[in-house]
Design an enzyme around this catalytic site. Sequence first.
Site, mmCIF file in Angstrom:
data_model
loop_
_atom_site.group_PDB
_atom_site.id
_atom_site.type_symbol
_atom_site.label_atom_id
_atom_site.label_comp_id
_atom_site.label_asym_id
_atom_site.label_seq_id
_atom_site.Cartn_x
_atom_site.Cartn_y
_atom_site.Cartn_z
ATOM 1 N N GLY A 13 0.851 -1.195 0.000
ATOM 2 C CA GLY A 13 0.000 0.000 0.000
ATOM 3 C C GLY A 13 0.882 1.239 0.000
ATOM 4 N N GLY A 15 2.255 2.856 2.426
ATOM 5 C CA GLY A 15 3.413 2.761 3.310
ATOM 6 C C GLY A 15 4.492 1.859 2.743
ATOM 7 N N GLU A 171 -18.080 11.283 1.056
ATOM 8 C CA GLU A 171 -17.797 11.203 -0.380
ATOM 9 C C GLU A 171 -18.788 10.275 -1.073
ATOM 10 O OE1 GLU A 171 -13.000 12.124 -0.079
ATOM 11 O OE2 GLU A 171 -13.651 10.077 -0.452
ATOM 12 N N ASP A 300 -1.566 2.736 8.495
ATOM 13 C CA ASP A 300 -2.806 2.499 9.247
ATOM 14 C C ASP A 300 -2.624 1.478 10.360
ATOM 15 O OD1 ASP A 300 -3.984 4.192 7.462
ATOM 16 O OD2 ASP A 300 -5.452 2.755 6.686
ATOM 17 N N ALA A 316 -3.321 8.484 3.879
ATOM 18 C CA ALA A 316 -2.238 8.125 2.969
ATOM 19 C C ALA A 316 -0.945 8.923 3.220
ATOM 20 C CB ALA A 316 -2.712 8.289 1.531
HETATM 21 C C1 LIG Z 1 -12.546 4.237 0.907
HETATM 22 C C2 LIG Z 1 -11.318 4.932 1.453
HETATM 23 C C3 LIG Z 1 -11.104 6.262 1.168
HETATM 24 C C4 LIG Z 1 -9.960 6.908 1.651
HETATM 25 N N1 LIG Z 1 -9.761 8.226 1.333
HETATM 26 C C5 LIG Z 1 -8.612 8.833 1.728
HETATM 27 C C6 LIG Z 1 -8.332 10.175 1.338
HETATM 28 O O1 LIG Z 1 -9.128 10.821 0.659
HETATM 29 N N2 LIG Z 1 -7.140 10.718 1.719
HETATM 30 C C7 LIG Z 1 -6.235 10.015 2.456
HETATM 31 O O2 LIG Z 1 -5.162 10.536 2.751
HETATM 32 N N3 LIG Z 1 -6.473 8.768 2.857
HETATM 33 C C8 LIG Z 1 -7.644 8.152 2.513
HETATM 34 N N4 LIG Z 1 -7.889 6.858 2.899
HETATM 35 C C9 LIG Z 1 -6.940 6.198 3.830
HETATM 36 C C10 LIG Z 1 -5.722 5.671 3.098
HETATM 37 O O3 LIG Z 1 -6.100 4.932 1.973
HETATM 38 C C11 LIG Z 1 -4.922 4.840 4.083
HETATM 39 O O4 LIG Z 1 -4.557 5.633 5.172
HETATM 40 C C12 LIG Z 1 -3.661 4.270 3.437
HETATM 41 O O5 LIG Z 1 -4.019 3.411 2.392
HETATM 42 C C13 LIG Z 1 -2.816 3.528 4.476
HETATM 43 O O6 LIG Z 1 -1.690 2.994 3.846
HETATM 44 P P1 LIG Z 1 -1.042 1.655 4.391
HETATM 45 O O7 LIG Z 1 0.169 1.424 3.565
HETATM 46 O O8 LIG Z 1 -0.928 1.695 5.850
HETATM 47 O O9 LIG Z 1 -2.136 0.531 4.085
HETATM 48 P P2 LIG Z 1 -2.835 0.143 2.701
HETATM 49 O O10 LIG Z 1 -2.682 1.198 1.680
HETATM 50 O O11 LIG Z 1 -4.220 -0.283 3.090
HETATM 51 O O12 LIG Z 1 -2.000 -1.126 2.207
HETATM 52 C C14 LIG Z 1 -1.982 -2.324 2.928
HETATM 53 C C15 LIG Z 1 -1.510 -3.404 1.983
HETATM 54 O O13 LIG Z 1 -1.199 -4.549 2.731
HETATM 55 C C16 LIG Z 1 -1.693 -5.702 2.084
HETATM 56 N N5 LIG Z 1 -1.903 -6.711 3.128
HETATM 57 C C17 LIG Z 1 -2.702 -6.623 4.214
HETATM 58 N N6 LIG Z 1 -2.596 -7.709 4.976
HETATM 59 C C18 LIG Z 1 -1.699 -8.523 4.368
HETATM 60 C C19 LIG Z 1 -1.170 -9.803 4.688
HETATM 61 N N7 LIG Z 1 -1.531 -10.467 5.783
HETATM 62 N N8 LIG Z 1 -0.288 -10.340 3.826
HETATM 63 C C20 LIG Z 1 0.091 -9.684 2.686
HETATM 64 N N9 LIG Z 1 -0.381 -8.465 2.361
HETATM 65 C C21 LIG Z 1 -1.263 -7.885 3.195
HETATM 66 C C22 LIG Z 1 -2.966 -5.217 1.416
HETATM 67 O O14 LIG Z 1 -3.318 -6.044 0.327
HETATM 68 C C23 LIG Z 1 -2.576 -3.808 0.994
HETATM 69 O O15 LIG Z 1 -2.049 -3.777 -0.309
HETATM 70 C C24 LIG Z 1 -9.029 6.190 2.445
HETATM 71 C C25 LIG Z 1 -9.257 4.837 2.733
HETATM 72 C C26 LIG Z 1 -10.397 4.209 2.244
HETATM 73 C C27 LIG Z 1 -10.625 2.741 2.560
#
Ligand SMILES: Cc1cc2nc3c(=O)[nH]c(=O)nc-3n(C[C@H](O)[C@H](O)[C@H](O)COP(=O)(O)OP(=O)(O)OC[C@H]3O[C@@H](n4cnc5c(N)ncnc54)[C@H](O)[C@@H]3O)c2cc1C
Length: 429
Positions: A13, A15, A171, A300, A316
Amino acid sequence: MADRKHVVIVGGGFGGISVAKKLKGADVDITLIDRNNHHLFQPLLYQVATAALSPGDIATPIRAILGQRKGLQVLLGTVTGINRDQRFVELKKGQKISFDYLVLAPGAKYNYFGNDDWPNHAPGLKSIGDALQVRERILLSLEEAEQLKDPKLREPYLTYVVIGGGPTGVEMAGAIAEIAKRNMMRDYSTFSRNETRIFLVEAAPRILNGYPESLAEKARNTLEKMGVRVLLNTPVTDIGENKVTFSEGTIQTPNIIWAAGVAASPLLSALNTEQDRSGRVVVTDDLSLSDDDHIFVIGDAAHKEDSDGNPLPALAPVAMQQGDFVGKLIKRELKGKERKTFSFTDKGTMATVGRAKAVADIRGFKFSGLFAWLLWSIVHIFFLIGFRNRFRVFVEWMWHYLTFNRGVRLITDRQSNEEELIGGQEEKH
Ligand SMILES: Cc1cc2nc3c(=O)[nH]c(=O)nc-3n(C[C@H](O)[C@H](O)[C@H](O)COP(=O)(O)OP(=O)(O)OC[C@H]3O[C@@H](n4cnc5c(N)ncnc54)[C@H](O)[C@@H]3O)c2cc1C
């Protein structure tokens, strides 16, 4: 010569990708594992759910993002276990991958507060699959309504309930109101657009918690002008097949969308370390575990407080900045340099309410309306995606958005969906 270290990143994702990018050129082997082969731009998921964009517009293969790099391997797999003592992660298929540094960025999932049945009736928006499910329900509902000439019978099919008044709920409700008021409805002859009922349901006394009160109020007024009924102080007590219940009564509809609480990935409990109420791992100033400085948790999945003691929001930019930080930290450490502490630079928060309508708070400056929407567009498309195809996505998205043309209206897998909607076939033309 010392052994080459191995960095394992779980999650592709915002991060995880940022860590891998930052480590470019470092003298390490990197394995990035994700259960999907794509990085998903979640902030625009609601546009897939409301038929403005197709899945390919907001998902990019992880391999395409990172490209071919010496020492980098991308694996498709689900991490199910973490062995801290023996320094390996375990995949669902049993494969063990050892690490010197582990960066966990598995994100979050929707929290239904122990109601195991609710996800079946009220999908959340977290994956392409979720968005397509919501889209299909909306489109099938309209088809069903088209076949019913009694307005009372078709009412459930023209009713939408979005649960949760955070940015995603706002949204989503705004986008459905756009559909209801304009384009898509014109294609149906039986019902009028005024029959559509959209409810945004929030348990708290206000929507957009975490945004300045004045902006939240502006967003609520805008939604109401667009025909959305915002129900505040209204906790949901039950969700069943095609119905949602509050203390005041029940609304019948197959279109229930969950945008309420989130909980961190269940994988994190394998760490056996301190977690907050939402399951996020409490991390130190350099984003590592307090009892293991070679395991990092970001995005997250992490609980990190700002200088005022408030937990950083699940956004994000937080995940990206933390990913950059950890990538840089490992790179520096391999060169014998000392660690620094992480601090988040808040560039502002924004949420869109509808076409050309948004609210934004940029470092204390508050905007709403068209200007805020333009800012929202620029930030989301250009800054957040940040990949090669962003121009193509931008053009496509603007085209659909500005021409009111919801192009992606295919209903697939018709056979299996046919039985699922309310048994409302009683009265047909
Ligand atoms: C509908 C929606 C709208 C949003 N709108 C906004 C916005 O407008 N602005 C904003 O800043 N943020 C927004 N966000 C929040 C933002 O998307 C998150 O804060 C961000 O994606 C977090 O990044 P991350 O890398 O922590 O996790 P993520 O981007 O969720 O990535 C996690 C990754 O880990 C993988 N994964 C999970 N568990 C496992 C496992 N056990 N084994 C292998 N892979 C795994 C998943 O497949 C995924 O690809 C929104 C979120 C949602 C759901």
